[in-house]
Design an enzyme around this catalytic site. Sequence first.
Site, short mmCIF file in Angstrom:
data_model
loop_
_atom_site.label_atom_id
_atom_site.label_comp_id
_atom_site.label_asym_id
_atom_site.label_seq_id
_atom_site.Cartn_x
_atom_site.Cartn_y
_atom_site.Cartn_z
N ASP A 1 0.84 -1.36 0.10
CA ASP A 1 0.00 -0.04 0.11
C ASP A 1 0.85 1.14 0.13
O ASP A 1 2.03 1.19 0.58
CB ASP A 1 -0.86 -0.01 1.23
CG ASP A 1 -1.86 1.23 1.04
OD1 ASP A 1 -2.91 1.13 0.38
OD2 ASP A 1 -1.79 2.23 1.92
N GLU B 1 0.86 5.85 0.36
CA GLU B 1 0.29 6.92 0.57
C GLU B 1 0.66 7.98 -0.37
O GLU B 1 2.30 7.95 -0.68
CB GLU B 1 0.44 7.39 2.16
CG GLU B 1 -0.27 6.39 2.86
CD GLU B 1 -1.56 6.23 2.62
OE1 GLU B 1 -2.42 7.06 2.33
OE2 GLU B 1 -2.14 4.87 2.95
N HIS C 1 -5.42 4.58 6.00
CA HIS C 1 -4.85 5.56 5.19
C HIS C 1 -3.33 5.78 5.59
O HIS C 1 -2.80 6.94 5.43
CB HIS C 1 -5.65 6.97 5.34
CG HIS C 1 -7.07 6.79 4.80
ND1 HIS C 1 -7.26 6.41 3.23
CD2 HIS C 1 -8.07 6.91 5.17
CE1 HIS C 1 -8.39 6.48 3.07
NE2 HIS C 1 -9.12 6.80 4.25
N ASP D 1 -3.16 -0.24 6.27
CA ASP D 1 -4.11 -0.83 5.00
C ASP D 1 -3.44 -1.95 4.53
O ASP D 1 -4.27 -3.01 4.13
CB ASP D 1 -4.09 0.29 3.89
CG ASP D 1 -4.86 1.52 3.99
OD1 ASP D 1 -5.63 1.46 5.01
OD2 ASP D 1 -4.71 2.57 3.68
#
Length: 490
Positions: A17, A19, A155, A160
């Site tokens: 994941d 960001e 987030h 995540d």
Amino acid sequence: MTSKSTILDTATFALLDIETTGGNSSWDRITEIGIRFWRAGEIVGEWQTLLNPETRISPFIEQLTGISNDMVAEAPLFEEIADDLETQLKGTVFVAHNARFDYGFIKAEYRRLGRLFSAKVLCTVKLSRRLYPEFRRHNMDALIARHGLAQVQRHRAMGDVSAMLAFFEHARGEKGDERFENAIRELLQCPSIPSHLPPDTLQDLPRGPGVYRFYGEKDVLLYVGKSTNIAQRVASHFSGDHNSARGVRISESLRRVEWTETAGELGALLLELQQIKTLKPMFNRRSRAAKNLVSIGLSENDAGYLQARLVREIEPHRLGDYFGLFRSKRDAQRALSGIMAKNELCNKLLGLEPDHEGACFQRALGRCKGACEGLEHVERYNLRVQIAFHGLRLKTWPWKGPVGIVEEDVRSGRADILVVYNWMHVATLHEEEELHDLSLQGQAVTFDLDSYKLLIRALMDRGSDTGNVREKQPRVIELPPIGEPDVLMP
């Protein structure tokens, strides 16, 4: 007897994941990457880092992710961790929730470094859809609530990843290894498609030539394209390799795909041009219809000198009287200036300066041989003009009347007869018998620059020796002359 190995036993799944500073990989950057490696039912490692995005993080993104500008100020740049990340992911299955987003950003970061990145990609949104088709929502919050998964720090990359891994293991336990593995194998074999499209979109697409159309919300036409293999070309749009902001916007907006099959590439090219010009799709720019198509005409003035004039009404039955096709007056004047400079022709006679008494401006600079003052012999000047403009003369229609260009698709058995007249595509038929009942009298078809160039290549150039393989000319059926010169006028 040994049991058959499965992908769940042998493959390493890198559940990843990221960001970011925003949603567009063309200009937004990664601020955090988290990965957990899973093989044969066990976590075999993890890797995590913040990244300096080399741009400011907006207050909205700070509040959403909890990642501030101060937190990433001393973090490494992507280029500093690129080698390590590539090593970590080598040979793994790249797993992400809405994988097009994460995969697209990773590829974009490597592309900025002049490097390519590719991996087998598994999207857990699509995995959820495949295993739980009875449910409508498959975002991470919906999965956590529906399956009773543990709450995580949403987030943030590793939060995540934890939620994604929890779903991964829950679905495996609930559906069983065989069904879970089959779903993964099927998804790894299928090209990724935008989440708003039905999962079986690619299955319905033909493998032959034609035109495809992308529609967005409220049936807004987004894009028109052509291919000799519609399914393959449409799948290439969904490869996850977002090379431009336009590609990202099309993918995010796409809701429906339509197509029209043709028998060959020429028919697809002509149909694509026609639909782009008439339907005006949002993201097509190249091939839009020219608003003010301009050509150049030559005629004698009172003294017998050839003078140039800009022509805005192209009469297709008089193409041999025109020189060049331009999308604007400025383009035509630029061409005239080049001809004047190269051949020392008269500025006034070329229409590049007002018609006034006396010599043209170029005469004073020694770049005109005096036709503007009657000092250059008329026949000599006109011969120089004809030589200078010869390469721009438009090709006249070589047949007495319309023709039918026959295209056949052996694979499907489809046949198209493209009826063309004066370099304009006026109809498409499917049986030669239909030619007998065809009437072109009174039809209004606009003369078009792109179609003119396309048909010139198809009918004139394809028979020429290219130095390699001599291309086969299409079969052409000559039709009876129409008789009226103003038929098929724009």
